[in-house]
Design a protein around this motif. Structure first.
Motif, mmCIF file in Angstrom:
data_model
loop_
_atom_site.group_PDB
_atom_site.id
_atom_site.type_symbol
_atom_site.label_atom_id
_atom_site.label_comp_id
_atom_site.label_asym_id
_atom_site.label_seq_id
_atom_site.Cartn_x
_atom_site.Cartn_y
_atom_site.Cartn_z
ATOM 1 N N GLY A 1 38.306 51.242 49.859
ATOM 2 C CA GLY A 1 39.445 50.798 50.723
ATOM 3 C C GLY A 1 39.415 48.829 51.106
ATOM 4 N N ARG A 2 39.108 48.199 52.527
ATOM 5 C CA ARG A 2 38.988 47.150 52.376
ATOM 6 C C ARG A 2 37.698 46.288 52.105
ATOM 7 N N ILE A 3 37.277 47.256 52.048
ATOM 8 C CA ILE A 3 35.605 46.583 51.226
ATOM 9 C C ILE A 3 35.517 46.411 50.547
ATOM 10 N N LEU A 4 35.620 45.217 49.111
ATOM 11 C CA LEU A 4 35.368 45.743 48.056
ATOM 12 C C LEU A 4 34.330 44.571 47.829
ATOM 13 N N THR A 5 32.729 43.901 47.192
ATOM 14 C CA THR A 5 32.255 42.823 46.718
ATOM 15 C C THR A 5 32.883 43.171 45.284
ATOM 16 N N GLU A 6 32.979 42.283 44.719
ATOM 17 C CA GLU A 6 32.948 41.637 43.152
ATOM 18 C C GLU A 6 32.270 41.302 42.477
ATOM 19 N N HIS A 7 31.369 41.336 41.293
ATOM 20 C CA HIS A 7 30.404 40.413 40.706
ATOM 21 C C HIS A 7 30.416 39.838 39.770
ATOM 22 N N VAL A 8 30.510 38.267 39.729
ATOM 23 C CA VAL A 8 30.905 37.320 38.906
ATOM 24 C C VAL A 8 29.994 36.702 38.466
ATOM 25 N N ASP A 9 29.370 36.558 37.465
ATOM 26 C CA ASP A 9 28.213 36.452 36.447
ATOM 27 C C ASP A 9 27.581 36.567 37.280
#
Length: 452
Positions: free
Chosen positions: A45-53
């Motif tokens: 839902g409103r928890i979202l961890t994206e990984h960039v490099d």
């Protein structure tokens, strides 16, 4: 993840955000057979961890506070480590034409004016203490407070411009909507649910942002989902919920049907209002969900080779009425192996700058950081931002807010079950509403209703 198009379970749960996943976790622990139905292609839902490099970027919920006991317990159970938010050094201010000033200089220059902030916060404490958590409409002055906006109340305090700006910026930083869109009673209720008094609306956001998760907040819903293997279906937007005296049937786009004894709708009230119900819900419930729009928030991250501002004695926190962002935080990892600054765009600023071309927004926010932290702020490794109103299964962040006359006219319909339909999501919490802790609080209430 279950693949069958027809299911018979004990409890259907609409929404695989934190509230829905925790409800399923608790029901499974109690020996029941739940199924979580999620419209999106992911959980959280409103928890979202994206990984960039390889760097985690917290586009969604990020912090817990010292009194978020359920979240600390859940993190421990799931094996997710935590660390303290970096908070050393001075903040920087840019308020009411002051130019950029360090915290000490700012408070020295405006000492007399800022006494108004303390006075206003004490008054908010006194008023919020009169708001019952389970029935805010029963507060002694509920109708008076619900008839005016928080912005009108702030104007009536006749604060010096610099004090009014500081209080307004920090309030919008919590509510993520202009104060003119929120009733005074709703603001007081938000204070009351957090149990830390008006410290929440102070510049440091008090006890709400003390602790972070090593590796990112998404580990919480991801690890919950791993424990619920076989009890979650994704890509299944719910279109209709039917109920009778004995059971419910949840219909999804694509033909999926879930038969259950109860259903927990664990999504924001405005999204819950877009589902069809047979028989139709009472009008007061539908009128309520029409009046609980999602807030407007955008998070912008700049990553650097190191947290260079710390060597200058700065905390990475800014407060500005010039913008585009009006607040920031140091979101570097605990080992400071790289530096990261988070700039918040909330309320009107999210709506305005969130619609700019990315290149223009990035340039404007870079200028803001250079003003506050020096020329090295322009030498970043990566830039990432995330806006929530465009996401079809969220339509805004961080929470929902009530305008004038909503609590007193419709608020009593927020949490009570309607037949076999129960309501969760952080907006329905009475403890830390609008936070991850609130999501767990709401889920536990709904679970207790089902089990009873």
């Amino acid at each position: 993840m279950s693949e069958s198009n027809h299911h018979d379970v004990d409890v259907a749960i609409v929404g695989a955000g934190l509230s829905g996943l925790f409800a399923a976790h608790q029901l499974l622990r109690a020996g029941m057979n739940p199924l979580v139905i999620e419209a999106n292609d992911r959980v959280g839902g409103r928890i979202l961890t994206e990984h960039v490099d390889g760097v985690p970027v917290e586009l969604g919920a990020q912090w817990i506070g010292d009194t978020h006991h359920r979240m600390f317990a859940l993190a421990t159970e799931l094996g997710v480590d935590t660390f303290r938010q970096f908070d050393d050094g001075e903040a920087t201010y840019e308020i009411a034409g002051s130019g950029v000033l360090r915290e000490t200089a700012f408070h020295e220059r405006f000492a007399a004016e800022l006494t108004g902030v303390d006075r206003a916060l004490r008054l908010l404490d006194d008023m919020s203490a009169q708001v019952p958590l389970d029935a805010p409409w029963d507060a002694p002055r509920a109708h008076e407070w619900d008839a005016i906006t928080a912005a009108q109340w702030l104007t009536d305090q006749r604060l010096a411009p610099v004090a009014e700006r500081v209080l307004e910026i920090c309030t919008v930083g919590i509510l993520a909507v202009p104060m003119a869109e929120v009733s005074l009673l709703d603001m007081l209720y938000n204070l009351r649910t957090c149990g830390v008094g008006a410290e929440l609306f102070a510049e440091s956001e008090g006890g709400a942002q003390t602790t972070r998760f090593v590796g990112g907040s998404s580990q919480i819903p991801d690890r919950l989902a791993a424990r619920l293997d076989g009890h979650i279906v994704l890509d299944s937007p719910v279109t209709l919920i039917e109920q009778n005296a004995d059971a419910v049937t949840v219909h999804c786009r694509g033909g999926r049907a879930v038969h259950a004894r109860h259903v927990i709708v664990a999504i924001a009230p405005t999204l819950a209002g877009r589902i069809m119900y047979d028989p139709p819900l009472p009008g007061v419930r539908d009128q309520l969900t029409q009046r609980m729009p999602q807030a407007s928030a955008m998070k912008v991250f700049f990553t650097y080779d190191e947290p260079f501002w710390r060597a200058d004695g700065l905390a990475g926190q800014l407060i500005s009425d010039v913008g585009p962002g009006r607040m920031s935080n140091d979101t570097s990892p605990d080992d400071a192996s790289y530096g990261q600054l988070l700039v918040f765009l909330e309320g009107e600023h999210a709506r305005t700058y969130g619609r700019w071309p990315t290149a223009d927004r990035k340039a404007a926010i870079t200028d803001l950081l250079v003003r506050h932290f020096g020329s090295r702020a322009a030498d970043f490794i990566s830039y990432v931002d995330g806006e929530w109103a465009q996401r079809p299964w969220t339509r805004g962040c961080y929470n929902a807010n009530m305008g004038p006359m909503v609590w007193t006219h419709f608020g009593a319909a927020l949490t009570p079950p309607i037949g076999r339909i129960h309501w969760a999501a952080t907006e329905t919490a009475t403890h830390w509403s609008a936070y991850m802790e609130g999501a767990l609080d709401a889920a536990q209430r709904a679970v207790d209703e089902v089990l009873s």
